[in-house]
Design an enzyme around this catalytic site. Structure first.
Site, mmCIF file in Angstrom:
data_model
loop_
_atom_site.group_PDB
_atom_site.id
_atom_site.type_symbol
_atom_site.label_atom_id
_atom_site.label_comp_id
_atom_site.label_asym_id
_atom_site.label_seq_id
_atom_site.Cartn_x
_atom_site.Cartn_y
_atom_site.Cartn_z
ATOM 1 N N GLU A 1 3.092 -2.706 14.789
ATOM 2 C CA GLU A 1 4.540 -2.837 14.674
ATOM 3 C C GLU A 1 5.203 -2.305 15.952
ATOM 4 O O GLU A 1 4.572 -1.587 16.726
ATOM 5 C CB GLU A 1 5.049 -1.992 13.496
ATOM 6 C CG GLU A 1 4.334 -2.196 12.198
ATOM 7 C CD GLU A 1 4.790 -3.455 11.485
ATOM 8 O OE1 GLU A 1 5.963 -3.842 11.672
ATOM 9 O OE2 GLU A 1 3.977 -4.070 10.773
ATOM 10 N N LYS B 1 -4.254 3.982 2.188
ATOM 11 C CA LYS B 1 -5.391 3.229 1.654
ATOM 12 C C LYS B 1 -6.459 4.166 1.073
ATOM 13 O O LYS B 1 -7.076 3.852 0.060
ATOM 14 C CB LYS B 1 -5.970 2.338 2.742
ATOM 15 C CG LYS B 1 -4.987 1.207 3.091
ATOM 16 C CD LYS B 1 -5.212 0.658 4.475
ATOM 17 C CE LYS B 1 -4.234 -0.481 4.762
ATOM 18 N NZ LYS B 1 -4.284 -0.886 6.183
ATOM 19 N N LYS C 1 0.825 -1.227 0.000
ATOM 20 C CA LYS C 1 0.000 0.000 0.000
ATOM 21 C C LYS C 1 0.846 1.258 0.000
ATOM 22 O O LYS C 1 0.520 2.231 -0.668
ATOM 23 C CB LYS C 1 -0.953 0.015 1.179
ATOM 24 C CG LYS C 1 -0.244 -0.109 2.507
ATOM 25 C CD LYS C 1 -1.190 -0.428 3.633
ATOM 26 C CE LYS C 1 -0.415 -0.761 4.894
ATOM 27 N NZ LYS C 1 0.238 -2.066 4.894
#
Lengths: 418, 418
Positions: B192, B207, B107
């Site tokens: 993360e 996105k 993405k």
């Protein structure tokens, strides 16, 4: 490479005239993206119907003769929006046999005679598309073929009848009675004057037949389904289900177990936290469990002139793209497996049972005799409600028979796992 | 007519190995329905990575040299799953220039360099597909191209970041603090170790750039978006929003007004009854308003090895079908319109403003000066929360500036209409 797609339409009712309007609005965008100018140029109406003004506005030729559409060599495709079985089936057959692609929104017909019509389409090297037949505005059929081919669906559950979902929402949220809710749905135009197909689950069953074909490649007939409706559902059951933490929804369910399928339609206790419980009013939702994606859901309007018309025009666009690319006419769903139905002893579910005319002790004895565990028992002035642990269909049938011998089983509903 | 599609894969991490497994499981079904045997035969790994056992099980040739994949004339397509910009961009470019179709889940890359890469794909007559780049397991991109061409989207709103949605669900339902919720998301592997892209809204913004391209055909860059995250969101704001009847969600929103678009990402007050409020935990949802279908929503897992891998393999299936039909490689999205951004004075919304260090009277004066109506004002020990009536971006900016001169604007969030 074709650069034009000329279309005839059978029926200029609300969806028919909606389709003409949607296409007129989107024609330029469709041409820009597909390279094809798609236009509806001719319409079949009933003798005496007054559509002159509409026809003039959208440059349509009107006719009352089927042959003037299906035998017109200048037409590439036909949209069928007459509904029901006859004469829609004969009209579609004639169009296919004359080499026209066909788009239809006719769920009754596709559920009952789809296999035969698809064969006719194949034999004549034309496409038969019917996205609008299931869940009106939700593009669920094309999504199943395009995006679940690399996946394996294990369970597809749908709220696929807007009328009954509207009624159940009113009963739950406003405490409306069944009769009032039905009257409201009829006033709003959701329910027909004869609402049998909606409230008895037949309409939902047609859609589950088609969804089962797309999800598993298996043809099932209405007779292979267990179908229950919501006719006469009592306020008591709605309230009791709610007290247990559930909402009652009319759910069509198609479950795959070890290569076999079980398809059913009926009122189901859906956990209040489940995504399907959030589908309100006349909206539809299709919830899919699959081994790859996991849980997914598609939500949208299940009916209505514009949503259904938009699905119809989407099918035309798909035909236009194929013609443009010079592809030999593909069928909507190429997935085929021999039919295999799940045997009754392997169809497992928990149930909500509402019983009258029988004492709590006698009821407990009946359940014990069939080794059925009751997880909840509520006795309200002699109306006993039981939530069972998971049981198979044979156990359920035995309990139902034993209850019927001593009293009355007023309502039986499946319970969906959280 | 090609009957084989031989594929190389760049990266054998969780999504890469998941893709190999999903394809192995679905290979027979794919062949049966498309007529093409699709197989992943070669994989690029990092020097020193131990994938021998995996490679043996799935009959993969391993290499640490990119050229052995992109220059291998026996390969038809390449899957890129390395992520981030470099060297993924160079690798994809090399594959396209060597005439390989490319499938990617990247993405960051597609949002920032998609236009350029699509041009390279076109120039080399190959396809570049990236379904998995938005909302992992939800087939939203192909659905937009296949099913909304005959419709006109006016608004597309998404919960497109699973990490933050998980955090917000925990904060709302369990009263978890922001810090605890983030720690939980990290423990579960959603976030993360550096969660910047998630909590600051960057991941959602990527996105929304891609969704805007598919919904309206317009290329926008990150700099064209207004991006806010949920970093440091207070329990107080979560509770206050709830008291007003809303849930806070990180929403990406792309709105079309009179041919112009406004794209933003930020924490939004979503009415508790709205379908987007029912998207819980790490799930994603994309809600569409359009003139034809009306309201529709697509719900599913936004990430995860199997869902993402299933989307990757779906793209391969699409390539296989096109190759089989001998279609000149189509691009994923053929919809193109010149970019036109909505001017600030036409971007209208209601806002939730939490202010400290300023008295209620002074705040009212500021609002009056900018002709902003307050629909709700709650003063909790000097922390004042205001819900405004709809205002434009210029009014908002003026209020923000005036507040900053006298006190502190602790939180500003859009309010979604019911």
């Amino acid at each position: 490479m074709k650069e034009q797609l000329r279309v005839g339409i059978l029926g200029l009712g609300v969806v028919g005239s909606g389709s003409v309007k949607v296409l007129a609005e989107q024609q330029a965008k469709i041409k820009e993206q597909t390279g094809v100018e798609v236009s509806i140029v001719k319409a079949l109406i009933r003798p005496g119907e007054d559509k002159e003004a509409f026809a003039k506005e959208f440059q349509l030729t009107l006719t009352t003769e089927l042959s003037e559409i299906v035998e017109d060599p200048s037409l590439d495709a036909v949209i069928e929006l007459i509904g029901k079985i006859h004469p829609a089936k004969e009209f579609i057959t004639a169009a296919l046999e004359n080499g026209k692609h066909v788009v239809t929104a006719n769920k009754d017909l596709m559920a009952q005679h789809g296999v035969e019509l698809v064969e006719i389409a194949k034999a004549n090297n034309v496409s038969l598309f019917y996205e609008a037949s299931v869940a009106g505005g939700i593009p669920i059929l094309r999504t199943l073929t395009a995006n679940y081919l690399a996946d394996e669906i294990t369970n597809i559950r749908g709220i696929v009848n807007g009328t009954t979902n509207y009624m159940l929402t009113k009963m739950l949220e406003d405490g409306t009675s069944y009769e009032e809710a039905l009257a409201q749905a009829q006033e709003l135009g959701f329910a027909e004057s004869d609402p049998t197909n909606d409230v008895d689950g037949i309409d939902a069953a047609y859609k589950m037949v088609i969804l089962t074909q797309f999800a598993y490649g298996m043809d099932v007939a209405l007779i292979d389904l267990e179908i229950q409706g919501i006719r006469g559902l009592s306020d008591q059951d709605v309230a009791q289900a709610q007290a247990f933490g559930y909402e009652i929804k009319l759910i069509g369910e198609s479950v795959k177990t070890a290569g076999t399928v079980n398809v059913s339609v009926g009122p189901v206790l859906v956990p209040q936290t489940h995504a399907l419980a959030s589908i309100k009013n006349e909206y539809n939702g299709v919830f899919i469990n699959s081994t790859g994606i996991g849980q997914s859901m598609f939500y949208g309007p299940g009916a209505g002139s514009l949503p259904t018309a938009t699905s119809v025009i989407s099918d035309l666009v798909a035909i236009a793209k194929n013609e443009r690319l010079g592809i030999s006419a593909p069928q909507f769903n190429e997935y085929r497996r021999p039919q295999a139905l799940t045997p009754d002893e392997q169809v497992i579910a928990s149930y909500y049972l509402a019983v009258t005319g029988i004492g709590q002790e006698d009821l407990q004895t009946i359940l014990q005799n069939e080794t059925v565990t009751a997880k909840e028992v509520v006795d309200t002035n002699g109306r006993i409600v039981v939530l069972t642990a998971p049981i198979n269909r044979l156990q359920l049938a035995a309990v139902e028979e034993a209850v019927a011998n001593k009293g009355t089983l007023e309502r039986r509903m499946r319970v969906m796992e959280a």
